[in-house]
Design an enzyme around this catalytic site. Structure first.
Site, mmCIF file in Angstrom:
data_model
loop_
_atom_site.group_PDB
_atom_site.id
_atom_site.type_symbol
_atom_site.label_atom_id
_atom_site.label_comp_id
_atom_site.label_asym_id
_atom_site.label_seq_id
_atom_site.Cartn_x
_atom_site.Cartn_y
_atom_site.Cartn_z
ATOM 1 N N GLU A 271 6.805 -6.108 -1.915
ATOM 2 C CA GLU A 271 6.150 -7.230 -2.578
ATOM 3 C C GLU A 271 7.112 -8.213 -3.232
ATOM 4 O O GLU A 271 6.851 -8.721 -4.328
ATOM 5 C CB GLU A 271 5.177 -6.694 -3.635
ATOM 6 N N HIS A 295 -2.424 -5.371 0.251
ATOM 7 C CA HIS A 295 -1.702 -4.585 -0.762
ATOM 8 C C HIS A 295 -0.575 -5.421 -1.373
ATOM 9 O O HIS A 295 -0.441 -5.498 -2.601
ATOM 10 C CB HIS A 295 -1.150 -3.305 -0.125
ATOM 11 N N GLU A 296 0.243 -6.046 -0.505
ATOM 12 C CA GLU A 296 1.393 -6.806 -1.019
ATOM 13 C C GLU A 296 0.937 -8.050 -1.788
ATOM 14 O O GLU A 296 1.546 -8.416 -2.795
ATOM 15 C CB GLU A 296 2.348 -7.177 0.126
ATOM 16 N N HIS A 299 0.017 -7.045 -5.274
ATOM 17 C CA HIS A 299 1.175 -6.829 -6.148
ATOM 18 C C HIS A 299 1.579 -8.093 -6.912
ATOM 19 O O HIS A 299 2.268 -8.000 -7.929
ATOM 20 C CB HIS A 299 2.378 -6.348 -5.325
ATOM 21 N N GLU A 318 1.232 0.886 -8.613
ATOM 22 C CA GLU A 318 0.653 1.192 -7.300
ATOM 23 C C GLU A 318 -0.830 1.556 -7.341
ATOM 24 O O GLU A 318 -1.585 1.182 -6.446
ATOM 25 C CB GLU A 318 1.465 2.297 -6.613
ATOM 26 N N ASP A 375 13.919 7.611 -5.711
ATOM 27 C CA ASP A 375 13.632 7.634 -4.269
ATOM 28 C C ASP A 375 13.064 8.990 -3.838
ATOM 29 O O ASP A 375 12.219 9.068 -2.942
ATOM 30 C CB ASP A 375 14.893 7.343 -3.449
ATOM 31 N N TYR A 383 0.088 6.046 -5.743
ATOM 32 C CA TYR A 383 -0.881 5.158 -5.101
ATOM 33 C C TYR A 383 -2.290 5.756 -5.152
ATOM 34 O O TYR A 383 -3.231 5.140 -5.657
ATOM 35 C CB TYR A 383 -0.517 4.947 -3.622
#
Length: 585
Positions: A271, A295-296, A299, A318, A375, A383
């Protein structure tokens, strides 16, 4: 309020805060480095302020000045994933509220974790090299010395010198271009981002890019081989933007462009403000394209405008974004469509919990990330567990319209700032002050701080799923016998499907059922593109097929150099290969 510590950053953001970055990059494709200068406008948050710490990772720092005067600097000890703290001593003291411009000249490493350098052969055009960045979660420090924490927001300005046959774009508004006065074979592109944003949203791409207009405030960018197909596939962008504005309030970022990256990009989308990054695996004409772009786009409000204060509160980014994405789907399609998507999300959550293990603290909605690489914590948990909580609260508070009212109000209140779960929860109780007795009955500890699946499973409307479930029941016999899988191929010819979402699920099923013919196809899909959603599970499935474990490792090692560093590191861990081995591109 007590200051919140960020376990993923060395930077001293209780003492000072960055207000603006002025970046200057010279992109060197031969050496795979950025030769750079950055000027940080820093505000002191305390009196007698005379030193600060910035995050860096594998940067070569040449010199540092403060308001033009030489400043002393020293690099601290290197940490395995957080990089190296850069300690800067100012040649003077500042009082609280005063600003200082700290300027650094430096160079990135060829192995910078934020950057992937592609050879011409790794691009669609096969003629020119390509560079792209991916800074989330804590990789910006490998391309900019900065306060690399989502709790710090700043504007930025940038100028980027590139070979003149290439084009540079960034997560900002384009602000003109000119020949490089230092080198007639190069061109300088300028960018400005007037909306304060966290460092993980700084993004750069350099390549043989073209663009097409797809709406009044949108263009799609890619190599020319993809650009017309991308313009066709993303034609609904403006409708989605308007739908999101109706739900969440005005879009404040000006431009909304989409950039289609080469196949090694590790995510479905990213995003980056003004310039969403998208995987080319979306260009197969499937419905997942609209989900990723919805979704993006979402954001732009939840994540970019209101941001998690640390990565431990990632679900605030998320979970709310999935909620808003599905509300866009509800407006553009139907409530049943939203319910169908929510069911799929619950299944993804179950799979993440199974992969991590139901007692793994990384399946907490709010995990502790002390000495944990963010990460490694990445999964569908923030999410889908986040969405499940919001959906549960929606049901308790009076339905989608009522709860979307809260989400919009939350966005307006916390716009341009970073928040914690506690602040979100306090505002929830304030907004629904007449329903506090119901909110008090929610098992907050089970939702937030307990591993595994949520304490409540929502009852989703299965109307759109019923036909799929009925067909599935005719085949299912756990584990699915190889004879069934072969019959499915005979009936549906699933091997011929090129839609990435379908092919991924089919090949996983084949390998799980130990169909040897599918192993080569699974490994080919795992290496033809680099989207982590597909690549990591496909390698994992082949590795778990005992007869082919060594083949999975062999193929990974053969392709590792072409992979994005984040993808390569996580696949290495899944295959129990030495993940500390550095890869140069």
């Amino acid at each position: 309020m007590a200051s919140v510590l960020d376990p993923c950053s060395f930077s001293s953001f209780t003492k000072c805060v960055t207000k603006h970055l002025n970046l200057s990059y010279n992109v060197d494709f031969e050496r795979h480095v950025l030769k750079a200068k950055v000027a940080l406008t820093v505000e002191a948050l305390e009196d007698h302020f005379s030193s600060l710490t910035l995050d860096t990772r594998d940067l070569k720092i040449f010199n540092v000045t403060a308001n033009g005067q030489e400043a002393k600097f020293a690099m601290g000890p290197k940490h395995s994933f957080m990089g190296t703290p850069l300690e800067i001593t100012l040649p003077f003291d500042l009082s609280r509220g005063q600003h200082v411009i700290v300027e650094l000249s430096y160079e990135t490493a060829p192995t910078a974790s934020a950057l992937q350098w592609l050879t011409p052969e790794q691009t669609a055009g096969k003629t020119h090299p390509y560079l792209f960045s991916q800074c989330q979660a804590n990789h910006c420090r490998s391309m900019v010395p900065c306060q690399d924490s989502p709790s710090v927001k700043h504007t930025y300005y940038a100028q980027v010198s590139v070979p003149k046959e290439l084009v540079a774009v960034m997560s900002a508004v384009r602000d003109g271009q000119e020949p490089d006065p230092q080198d007639s074979s190069r061109i300088i592109y300028r960018f400005r981002q007037p909306v304060p944003m966290p460092s993980y949203l700084i993004a750069i791409v350099v390549g043989a890019l073209e663009s097409r207009e797809i709406g009044p405030r949108s263009r799609v960018w890619s190599e020319k081989e993809y650009v017309d197909k991308a313009a066709f596939e993303f034609s609904e962008t403006e409708t989605m933007l308007k739908t999101a504005e109706d739900l969440a309030g005005p879009y404040v970022w000006g431009q909304y462009d989409i950039l289609v990256l080469p196949p090694s990009f590790p995510y479905g989308g990213m995003e980056n403000p003004c310039l969403t990054f998208a995987t080319p695996t979306l260009l197969a004409g499937d419905r997942s394209l609209s989900n990723v772009i919805a979704h993006e786009i979402s954001h732009s409000w939840t994540g970019n405008l209101v941001t998690n204060k640390t990565w431990e509160h990632f679900w605030l980014n998320e979970g709310h974004t999935v909620y808003l994405e599905r509300m866009i789907g509800r407006s553009m399609e139907s409530e049943q469509f939203r319910q169908f998507k929510a069911m799929g999300g619950w299944k993804d959550l179950q799979e993440s919990v199974n992969t991590f293990g139901a007692n793994n603290p990384l399946t907490n909605l709010v995990p502790s990330l002390h000495e944990v690489d963010p990460d490694d914590a990445f999964s569908s948990v923030p999410y889908e567990k986040g969405f499940a909580l919001l959906y549960h609260l929606e049901e308790l508070m009076g339905g989608p319209e009522v709860f979307m009212g809260f989400v919009k109000s939350y966005i307006q209140l916390f716009a341009y700032s970073s928040v914690t779960t506690e602040e979100w929860k306090n505002y929830l109780f304030t907004y629904f002050k007449d329903k506090v007795d119901i909110l008090n009955k929610v098992d907050w500890n089970a939702w937030m701080h307990t591993p595994g699946m949520p304490p409540v499973k929502p009852q989703y409307d299965t109307t759109l799923a019923d036909a799929c479930i009925a067909l599935c029941q005719r085949w299912v016999n756990e584990p699915l016998p190889l004879s069934h899988v072969k019959k499915m191929q005979e009936v549906y010819d699933l091997n011929s499907f090129m839609n990435a979402e379908i092919r991924f699920r089919w090949l996983r099923l084949c390998v799980k059922s130990k169909w040897e013919d599918a192993v080569a196809m699974a490994l080919k899909m795992a290496t033809d593109q680099g989207r982590m959603k597909f690549t990591r599970p496909l390698f994992r499935e082949v590795y778990n097929f005992d007869k082919y474990s060594e083949e999975a490792v062999r193929v990974f090692k053969a392709h590792r150099a072409a992979m994005h560093p984040v993808t390569a590191g996580l696949v290495a861990k899944a295959l129990k290969v030495d993940s500390t081995q550095t890869t140069s591109f």
